[in-house]
Each structure stands twice: as structure tokens, then as C-alpha cells.
Design an enzyme around this catalytic site. Sequence first.
Site, short mmCIF file in Angstrom:
data_model
loop_
_atom_site.label_atom_id
_atom_site.label_comp_id
_atom_site.label_asym_id
_atom_site.label_seq_id
_atom_site.Cartn_x
_atom_site.Cartn_y
_atom_site.Cartn_z
N ASN A 158 -78.78 -27.50 53.12
CA ASN A 158 -78.40 -27.96 54.47
C ASN A 158 -77.51 -29.20 54.35
OD1 ASN A 158 -81.49 -28.44 54.15
ND2 ASN A 158 -81.07 -29.92 55.69
N ASP A 159 -77.88 -30.33 54.87
CA ASP A 159 -76.93 -31.45 55.05
C ASP A 159 -76.21 -31.89 53.76
OD1 ASP A 159 -78.77 -31.31 57.07
OD2 ASP A 159 -79.49 -33.35 56.86
N SER A 200 -82.46 -36.35 53.62
CA SER A 200 -81.05 -36.77 53.59
C SER A 200 -80.85 -38.26 53.41
CB SER A 200 -80.36 -36.34 54.88
OG SER A 200 -80.14 -34.97 54.83
N GLU A 224 -80.78 -37.50 64.39
CA GLU A 224 -80.76 -37.34 62.94
C GLU A 224 -79.40 -37.77 62.38
OE1 GLU A 224 -83.71 -33.88 61.69
OE2 GLU A 224 -81.92 -33.03 62.60
N GLN A 262 -78.78 -31.33 50.62
CA GLN A 262 -80.16 -30.88 50.77
C GLN A 262 -80.27 -29.48 50.19
OE1 GLN A 262 -83.04 -32.64 52.89
NE2 GLN A 262 -81.83 -33.84 51.46
N ARG A 293 -85.48 -41.31 59.52
CA ARG A 293 -84.84 -40.69 58.35
C ARG A 293 -83.32 -40.85 58.33
NH1 ARG A 293 -87.47 -36.60 61.20
NH2 ARG A 293 -86.15 -35.21 62.43
N ASP A 294 -82.78 -40.47 57.17
CA ASP A 294 -81.35 -40.29 56.92
C ASP A 294 -80.58 -41.61 56.85
OD1 ASP A 294 -82.22 -37.68 57.20
OD2 ASP A 294 -81.52 -37.50 59.27
N TRP A 312 -81.13 -22.43 48.91
CA TRP A 312 -80.91 -22.96 50.27
C TRP A 312 -80.15 -24.27 50.22
CZ3 TRP A 312 -81.87 -22.31 55.49
CH2 TRP A 312 -81.85 -23.47 56.27
#
Length: 495
Positions: free
Chosen positions: A40-41, A101, A216, A57, A162-163, A38
Site C-alpha cells: 500500500n502506501d 507508514s 492519515e 507498506q 500514525r504516519d 501486497w
Amino acid sequence: MMKQNEKYLKATLGVEKLSLSLNSRFYPELHFAAPAGWINDPNGLIYFNDKYHLFYQHYPYSGYRGPMHWGHAISDDLLHWQHLPVALVPGEKDDVHGVYSGSAIEHNDNMVLFYTGHKVVESSDNHCIIKQVQMMATSRDGLNFEKLGVIITPPPHIQHFRDPKVWRDGDIWKMVVGVSEHGIGQVWLYTSTDLVNWQFKQVLLKAKENQGWMWECPDFFQLGDKWVLVVSPMGMAADGFAYNNHFQVGYFVGRMENDQYIVERDFTELDNGLDLYAPQTYAGITDRRIMLSWFSMPESKIPEQEDHWSTCLTFPREITLSENNQLIQKPIAEISQLRKSLTQLEQLSLNDNQLILPVNGKQCELFIEIDLLNTQAERAGVLLAYDPQTHKGVRLYIDKQSKRLYLDRSSTGFGPNGIRSIALPDGEKLSLRILTDKSSCEVFVNGGLSTLSARIYPNYSANHIALYAENGLAKFSGVRCWQLQSIWIKPFPNM
Ligand code: FRU
């Protein structure tokens, strides 16, 4: 307990093992993807020691989401990527349920990563309490990372925090973080002189009505004398043609005045398609701003998950600002290195019919110009990933009556459907630049003033491109199609 380096080895071997059973029917040829598992970002984008680094991610053990790691790859040209061992693995007290992230900077010849430690404190069917903190890791070689622990803990009433995106401003370091406070999405600004001790400075910006309960993945950077804030808000309600995806991505443009961010362009969707989220721009490049995004969206249906991998990143885009503070996005100039053969057609008229182009439409860069002034057809445009047997394909077309440009993937082979559109820009001509890959298309309208990006899942035989006109005459004032070569050096990426 498993030793630190054993955990890293386990994750890297995990993804390597999974890649052996990967089904590549939808695996991209032009877009970055993990070897398996998997993603993601995009995270920690940085040009460091003469290489472009890309972290992301990642869950290395299956095509489905799991506790987040940071995957890692490097490139010399932002096109061809070499996969590297997993860079960050969750499991410490403060990132026990995920290394979320974040970003990277260079300091004293070290690479420094900033990320969010994620922990689920309590969870039941209808209730979940999380704790998120900002953390830090360093590396001398850009390959092996040492976690240095927590650097910022939010006030106790804040859960979604976050991030971190960090950059240098003169003598000080600055960090923006995405926050939800009292159900309002916002970006907080922190400063530091030593990267370890951080002070809360101010709320940089917060959501107005219907701008989301959580923002986000903030990114904040200068383009010319303007400051651009990019955020991915959760919880904006659809409003006519706008904000129809599960979550949104958009940008503000403004200026800094007495340390305050004065917004000149309000929230504007960054992409008008179906799948683009959590963009981040590169650190360490001084002459241009390059952005990568997750080429998917939370809650999207992702057919390749059963193939042991999941999603990819968008093609790297160079971004600039127009005179009226609009973001212009273009595929990076390096794309020309992928070009193989060119097919070119001059002046074309179609009258209630279609024309299949003499190209292989699976992996190409297509330029089409529609002569709006002399087109009377009710609809006219292009069918991507078109299968002449089934007449299925992705439709990108102008609609004269509604004066809009549509991207419609409802009649593709399989996978998710959906239709998105933008108002037809003013002007006598409409230029479309389209990147097609095995499971995606990215459309750059009028030199990148708007973009529409979507994952698509055509049948194997749907590798044609056709122009068409419905009910009347359409004039295309130029069509060029470059066949592009794969970014993967081997037939299939290995680590
Ligand atoms: C955005 C996001 C981030 C978070 C990460 C977790 O897609 O939700 O806010 O850090 O993904 O994987």
C-alpha cells in the site's frame, strides 16, 4: 525465538518465492510494483547517496494484506527500479502487529527512518483497541536498518496516531503526525533538536464538519512562499460529485504566520478519479517536489490479488502551485526517456462516429486536445483499453449537457467499475494527457490542473484507443501518442 536477521531473510525469501508463482497479466509496465505480495502506501521517499529510495507498506507472503513490513527499492531516475531486500520487519514489542507508514531524512550521512509501530491491544468482533507510537530506525548504507525504538507515545486517550513525516527547518526537526481525537481528524506538529527527543508543539490543523474522523498520511511542505498540507481523511461523506471514494485524499494551501498555519485554500481533492491514496513527497530533492501515491484505495476490489501481487504506485508526479493556490500535477519530465515511437494526427473531425487510432493502447502516453468551441456533439472523447470485438473500453469524455468531463470504467473487461467526473474547465480547448498501462490510466487535465486516476482491468485483446463523437460533430485539434517502453529492464522483475 527467531533471530533478528533470520526474520529479514525469511521476509525477503518469502517475497522472492511468491514472485515465482506470480501471474503478470495485470502487472504494470510503467508503474512501480513489488516483486510480489501486497503493497500500500509509499514510505520513506528520499534521495540519498545519489539514489532515489522508495520504501512501501508491504506484506511479503501473499497478495492480501497482512502485518505490515517496509519493502524497499532504489532508482537512478525514478523510472527504473531495483528491488532490494525487505527493509523493516514487524515483531518488536511496540511494532508487533505492523511497521506502519512513515518517512525518511538524512542526518550526519545516515538515513533515518520514522515509522509507526502498530499493536492490537484487544480485539473482538465489534471492538478493537489499538496502540500506535512513533518509532525510529537508522542506516549507514541505506540498505540495512537498525531499529532504535519508540520516540513518541501519544496521550493515553489517543489510539489512531500514525504516519510521521519529518523535515528539517533551520536548526530544528519537525514532524507531522495524523491523529484522531474525539472523532476529529487532525495533524499534530512535533519538534526536536536531536531526532530522538520530541516535543508536542501544536495542532497544526483539524477537520471541520465532514472533513473526516481520522487524517492519515500527512505531508507538509513549502511550494514557493506557501505551505501545502496533504492528508488522507477517513470518513468524509459523499457530497454530490465530491468525496465518492471509500476514503479521500486532499490538500490545503496556506501560509505560516507567527507559527500558525493560516489556510487560504480549504480541503481540495487531490485527484478526482477512483484510486489514489496516501501520497508522499520526496525528501532530499531541492529543486522540485515529487509525489508518489498508492494507486489504490482501502476496500477497493483488487483482481490481481489472486495473482499473488497487489496494486502499484502512481507514476511519479512533479507538483507545483498555480497562482490561485491550485496544485498542478505532471508526470515527471523523465518520462521522455521511455518514449519510443510517436503517432501524430492533426485536426480531426468526427460526426457521430468513432476512429480507432493506429497505436497500441496498452502502454502509452497520449495527448488529446478537444476544441470545445467547435464541438457540438452531446458527448465526445476517447475510449481507452478498447476492444473492438466487444465494444468494451474505458470512456473518458466530455458531456455537453452537464458540462462535465467523465472517466467511466464501468464497461471494461472485468474488475471494479465506477464513474467519476469534474466540471468542464472554462476555455476554448480541453487538453488531456493520458498514461495508459496494463491495469491503469492516469489523466492529467489542462496541464495538470486536475487529475483522474483509476485502476482498470481490460481483457487481453483490449489494446486499442478510439476517439468518438456521439450525436453531432466533435473537433479534436491535435492527437499525439507516444508508445512507451517498459520500466522493467528484464522481461519480468526479479530481485
Ligand atoms: C494508509 C494507512 C496508514 C497506515 C498504513 C498501514 O493507507 O492506513 O495510515 O500507516 O496504511 O498499512
